[in-house]
Design a protein around this motif. Structure first.
Motif, mmCIF file in Angstrom:
data_model
loop_
_atom_site.group_PDB
_atom_site.id
_atom_site.type_symbol
_atom_site.label_atom_id
_atom_site.label_comp_id
_atom_site.label_asym_id
_atom_site.label_seq_id
_atom_site.Cartn_x
_atom_site.Cartn_y
_atom_site.Cartn_z
ATOM 1 N N TYR B 78 0.830 -1.213 0.000
ATOM 2 C CA TYR B 78 0.000 0.000 0.000
ATOM 3 C C TYR B 78 0.863 1.261 0.000
ATOM 4 O O TYR B 78 0.599 2.208 -0.741
ATOM 5 C CB TYR B 78 -0.954 0.004 1.199
ATOM 6 C CG TYR B 78 -1.849 1.208 1.227
ATOM 7 C CD1 TYR B 78 -2.998 1.255 0.456
ATOM 8 C CD2 TYR B 78 -1.531 2.324 2.000
ATOM 9 C CE1 TYR B 78 -3.809 2.372 0.458
ATOM 10 C CE2 TYR B 78 -2.337 3.439 2.010
ATOM 11 C CZ TYR B 78 -3.474 3.462 1.235
ATOM 12 O OH TYR B 78 -4.264 4.576 1.233
ATOM 13 N N ILE B 82 0.870 4.457 -2.712
ATOM 14 C CA ILE B 82 0.772 5.892 -2.403
ATOM 15 C C ILE B 82 1.969 6.625 -3.003
ATOM 16 O O ILE B 82 1.825 7.684 -3.633
ATOM 17 C CB ILE B 82 0.735 6.101 -0.874
ATOM 18 C CG1 ILE B 82 -0.572 5.572 -0.292
ATOM 19 C CG2 ILE B 82 0.935 7.568 -0.520
ATOM 20 C CD1 ILE B 82 -1.735 6.519 -0.398
ATOM 21 N N SER B 85 1.569 6.925 -6.730
ATOM 22 C CA SER B 85 0.599 7.969 -7.053
ATOM 23 C C SER B 85 1.253 9.332 -6.947
ATOM 24 O O SER B 85 1.042 10.204 -7.793
ATOM 25 C CB SER B 85 -0.602 7.910 -6.102
ATOM 26 O OG SER B 85 -1.517 6.942 -6.526
ATOM 27 N N VAL B 236 -2.506 4.294 -6.327
ATOM 28 C CA VAL B 236 -3.380 3.811 -5.263
ATOM 29 C C VAL B 236 -4.794 3.544 -5.773
ATOM 30 O O VAL B 236 -5.486 2.650 -5.275
ATOM 31 C CB VAL B 236 -3.353 4.798 -4.067
ATOM 32 C CG1 VAL B 236 -4.044 6.092 -4.399
ATOM 33 C CG2 VAL B 236 -3.928 4.149 -2.839
ATOM 34 N N SER B 268 -5.749 7.519 1.415
ATOM 35 C CA SER B 268 -5.399 7.984 0.076
ATOM 36 C C SER B 268 -5.993 9.350 -0.248
ATOM 37 O O SER B 268 -5.510 10.028 -1.139
ATOM 38 C CB SER B 268 -5.859 6.970 -0.969
ATOM 39 O OG SER B 268 -7.248 7.083 -1.171
#
Lengths: 313, 293
Positions: B78, B82, B85, B236, B268
């Protein structure tokens, strides 16, 4: 070219003309220097893909016989393909409902925020705009939770009134479920644009109207709305372009709304499935091109009927 | 309240109680999904599926534990999403804005050959469905070996015709020609005129275009979904979409993945919400641009 020729033919006033020529040439060069980098990206990632998609869409690949040139067969197939047609019909219906709803709400809110100036109004403006900062994918995931029977609050809320909650992920209601999501997502953005346009109006117009005896409603409908009509038109066009390409929200809700959303729910989803799910790049290209045609016709028809073409494009 | 300065005196706030109450209801509607996510991100699977109040906290409120799970699940994938992104939003946003500022200024301030035609093309491009470009771009990138790399997401994001349109409008209307001519008369070169005179005047529009392009990159779903197959390169949006598909397919629905998705959605959105709030002053003026033509 004309600049050089002028230089070759000496005559009276040659010097000034040559000087002007140099200035013109310099202006051409400078202009293209500034625009050049974007022009390169434009050629590489817009013109080239479009041309390539057009080219690809003229071929068909079969298991036996390989790839062959079929001219417009893919388009004939698309415009008689029930999947493409039903998807297109869906996004058109969806646009007709969702866009007027969103813009109506956004306009009402913008007018309210233009009229009410308090701390709370400022807070409300930010909060209503907040969903714009949320990726549409995340927005769809959030609403998917709220709609969900296992952990959504709808059952509780409707239970308070002794009613049973509608299942917004069922095939009967998914239309409204999606209308609600896009409304939540985009109203704030449209509202901010309209609000900014309203704030740009010279307030002395209101004073003048008031002296002439106009009330609040008359000022809103006779002065404010007509003056921001270019902004309204701009939003309408962009929301139409966006809605006809509907993809993210239904794609995200698909696993949750099994049965209600098929892989051919919207033309874009269908093109994606064809190109990447079934490795049928040629037909996928034809579908996205056909969709582009639908968008083009839709936008032009809209601009034609509003007869405001010149104010925007 | 920032009315344009020209209106002069600040007026007393106009409070209209019924309208404010109405606004209150509207705000509740827009905040409900956030509230649901904030509340339910604190729950574990038991709290989620235990049938308690879905709009209020369960007995155990465990944000830290859930955060720990979120950032360690599957080798911390995860956190990577992030970060990806952020890279896409930053590279795409800054790149697209730079190109748009240069082009918008060029279109507005130089009378060069082919200008009208080129600008008409840019306006026409506003109507091209962005997703219609993804399939052929994918095939082209596949030929160049660029698919499934970060470039596949960043390069197409550099195209932002709307940004060019906004910058054009702003550069044309907000920069007095006399200032540019005065700078030129003082012997400044064109680049210096642009960097030191025009650019500072264009700042509100630059911030707006930067924010809009960065948000567009951060929100992008279709392009990375098509281009990337290695989940360590996902942004994300695509990552959470993937988790959501897995969790839904796991029909019974009580997989621990759900609480990760809820918290993941919450985490997010935090960077963008902060960006919008802190930069509010800058982008609000800029957004009016497109509408005022």
């Amino acid at each position: 070219m004309t600049l050089l020729m002028e230089k070759d033919a000496p005559q009276v006033g040659e010097r000034t003309r040559a000087a002007r020529g140099r200035v013109r040439l310099r202006e051409h060069l400078l202009g293209w220097l500034f625009v050049g980098p974007f022009a390169l990206v434009f050629l590489a990632f817009l013109i080239a893909p479009l041309a390539y998609a057009a080219y690809l869409s003229l071929f068909q690949r079969k298991l036996i016989g390989g790839t062959s040139f079929v001219l417009f067969d893919n388009y004939l197939k698309a415009f008689t393909d029930p999947s493409f047609l039903s998807g297109t019909w869906f996004v058109i219906r969806f646009s007709l409902v969702a866009i007027p709803l969103q813009i109506g709400i956004a306009l009402a809110l913008a007018l309210i925020l233009d009229a009410v100036t308090s701390m709370f109004a400022r807070f409300a403006r930010l909060m209503i705009f907040l969903p714009y900062a949320i990726p549409t994918v995340i927005g769809a995931i959030m609403w998917g939770f709220l709609y969900s029977k296992s952990f959504g609050p709808l059952a509780d809320v409707f239970g308070l009134f002794g009613a049973t909650a509608p299942d917004l992920l069922s095939s009967n209601n998914i239309f409204y479920g999606l209308v609600n999501i896009v409304t939540w997502q985009w109203v704030g953005y449209y509202m901010i644009i309209l609000y900014a346009a309203l704030q740009g109006i010279d307030p002395s117009l209101y004073e003048a109207a008031r002296i002439d005896g106009a009330g609040r409603w008359q000022i809103a409908f006779r002065i404010k709305i007509p003056l921001i009509s270019p902004a309204i038109l701009l939003i309408l066009v962009f929301s139409l372009i966006g809605t006809l390409q509907f993809f993210n929200e239904p794609q995200i809700l698909r696993p949750l709304a099994a049965g209600a959303i098929g892989p051919d729910f919207t033309p874009n989803m269908y093109a994606y499935q064809q190109a990447f799910g079934l490795a049928n790049i040629n037909y996928g290209s034809a579908i996205s091109f056909a969709l582009g045609g639908v968008v083009f016709v839709g936008v032009y028809a809209f601009l034609f009927f509003t007869r405001k073409r010149r104010s925007f494009l | 309240m920032t009315r344009p300065a020209s209106t002069g005196v600040r007026r007393p706030p106009r409070r209209h109680l019924p309208l404010q109450v109405f606004l209150g209801f509207v705000v509740v509607y827009f905040l409900v999904p956030f509230w649901w996510v904030v509340v339910n991100a604190s729950k574990d699977s038991v709290g989620l599926f235990g049938g308690g109040n879905t709009l209020w906290f369960a007995d155990s409120v465990d944000y830290l534990g859930n955060l720990y799970q979120l950032f360690t699940f599957d080798g911390g994938i995860y956190g990577r999403w992030i970060l990806n992104s952020a890279v896409y939003a930053l590279a795409g946003g800054v790149g697209a804005t730079t190109l748009a500022v240069l082009a918008g200024y060029g279109f507005a301030r130089y009378r060069f050959g082919g200008r009208r035609f080129a600008f008409a093309l840019v306006l026409g491009a506003l109507m091209v469905p962005a997703t219609a470009l993804v399939i052929p771009t994918f095939v082209m990138f596949a030929g160049l070996g660029l698919t499934n790399t970060m470039w596949a997401v960043i390069l197409p994001s550099l195209l932002n015709p709307f940004g060019v349109y906004l910058m054009h409008v702003y550069a044309r209307d907000a920069i007095p020609t006399e200032i540019l001519d005065a700078a030129r008369a003082d012997g400044a070169g064109e680049l210096r005129v642009f960097l030191q005179v025009a650019l500072p005047l264009m700042r509100p529009a630059v911030v707006t275009v930067l924010l809009l392009s960065a948000v567009a990159c951060w929100n992008n779903y279709f392009l990375p979904l098509a281009m990337l197959s290695d989940n360590r390169l996902f942004p994300v949006t695509v990552g959470l979409g993937l988790w959501q598909g897995i969790a839904s397919a796991n029909n019974a629905g009580t997989t621990p993945l759900w609480s990760l998705i809820i918290l993941g959605a919450l985490v997010s959105v935090i960077p963008l919400v902060i960006a919008f709030f802190t930069l509010q002053r800058h982008w609000r003026g800029g957004l009016a641009l497109g509408g005022l033509r």
